[in-house]
Design an enzyme around this catalytic site. Structure first.
Site, PDB file in Angstrom:
ATOM      1  N   CYS A   1       0.966  -1.172  -0.007  1.00 47.81           N
ATOM      2  CA  CYS A   1       0.021   0.036   0.063  1.00 47.81           C
ATOM      3  C   CYS A   1       0.951   1.251  -0.038  1.00 47.81           C
ATOM      4  O   CYS A   1       1.577   1.541   0.959  1.00 47.81           O
ATOM      5  CB  CYS A   1      -1.099  -0.091   1.205  1.00 47.81           C
ATOM      6  SG  CYS A   1      -1.880   1.345   1.082  1.00 47.81           S
TER       7      CYS A   1
ATOM      8  N   GLU B   1      -4.005   1.306  -5.735  1.00 43.38           N
ATOM      9  CA  GLU B   1      -2.840   0.105  -6.118  1.00 43.38           C
ATOM     10  C   GLU B   1      -2.547   0.359  -7.787  1.00 43.38           C
ATOM     11  O   GLU B   1      -3.673   0.672  -8.575  1.00 43.38           O
ATOM     12  CB  GLU B   1      -3.258  -1.237  -5.977  1.00 43.38           C
ATOM     13  CG  GLU B   1      -2.292  -2.193  -5.590  1.00 43.38           C
ATOM     14  CD  GLU B   1      -0.979  -2.006  -5.307  1.00 43.38           C
ATOM     15  OE1 GLU B   1      -0.208  -1.336  -5.807  1.00 43.38           O
ATOM     16  OE2 GLU B   1      -1.002  -2.228  -3.926  1.00 43.38           O
TER      17      GLU B   1
END
Length: 254
Positions: free
Chosen positions: A2, A111
């Site tokens: 992340c 992402e």
């Protein structure tokens, strides 16, 4: 992993969702990046003697974990994420896993699907948010780093786990999500050893998140408005061009 996330909910909603004692107002943040301050939640003292209601506190830490034993941060890599499977055995995270577990509130994360060059596909950014909306709490770790001159910096990292099937087409890792019923157990570092909360560090259920393709505006930290979450057409696989010899008498520009 992340590497970017967002927290755009109003402070009152965050306060209620995390059962915080209090929380000052803050602006919506659409593109939270490494080394920036992030809002985290830690366990507090009991509200009243004999009360079963936990008093949780919010604070700001720098996103980029620094173990207490680091002498010079310039010589240490920026630790944004910690692998949940190995955090308790790693020197960098071992103490924090036992004593300083936190929650990181978010409204979603970003992402990137970055295929190999051989595949002929282009990279695609995704805004990944809870399907039902609202606030999600990522599992995290924090550490207070002290410099030689006595100054202190609170730092944090987000724990990751293997991606579930719905997210695996984008990336092989995803943040660990802690459900509200498990907030107290995760934050309780006095009675809950790392082995006691190991079951919480599993991939979230398949239908929890939805992935929205977005533009590459999110790549730049300076882009911090809601436009970076605007949906775009998903990039499709592109066939690799076949190599051909240039025509006789013609020069190729490529």
């Amino acid at each position: 992993m992340c590497g970017r996330f967002a927290l755009t909910a109003k402070s009152e909603l965050v306060r209620d969702a995390l059962n915080l004692a209090e929380l000052e107002g803050f602006p919506a943040r659409y593109n939270i990046a490494p080394t920036q301050p992030i809002l985290v939640v830690i366990a507090g003292e009991r509200q009243e003697r004999g009360s079963n209601l936990p008093e949780r506190r919010a604070m700001l830490v720098r996103w980029g974990f620094l173990p207490g034993w680091v002498k010079d941060p310039r010589d240490f890599p920026l630790l944004l994420n910690a692998r949940s499977e190995t955090a308790v055995s790693k020197a960098s995270f071992r103490a924090a896993m036992r004593h300083r577990r936190i929650l990181v509130p978010a409204t979603g994360f970003y992402e990137w699907h970055r295929p190999s060059k051989e595949s002929g596909e282009k990279s695609q950014a995704y805004w990944i948010r809870p399907k039902r909306g609202g606030i999600v709490a990522f599992a995290g770790l924090m550490e207070t780093w002290s410099s030689a001159d006595g100054s202190e910096v609170d730092t944090g990292a987000i724990l990751t786990t293997s991606a579930n099937r719905s997210m695996a087409r984008i990336h092989d890792r995803m943040p660990v999500v802690i459900h509200p019923d498990d907030f107290s157990r995760w934050l309780d570092c006095k009675t809950q050893e790392p082995r006691d909360v190991a079951d919480l560090m599993a991939p979230v259920q398949e239908d929890f998140f939805e992935a929205v393709p977005v533009s590459d505006l999110v790549n730049k930290v300076s882009n911090g408005g809601p436009e970076i979450q605007a949906p775009v057409a998903e990039v499709l696989a592109v066939e690799k061009p076949k190599s051909t010899k240039p025509d006789s008498g013609q020069m190729s520009l490529f």
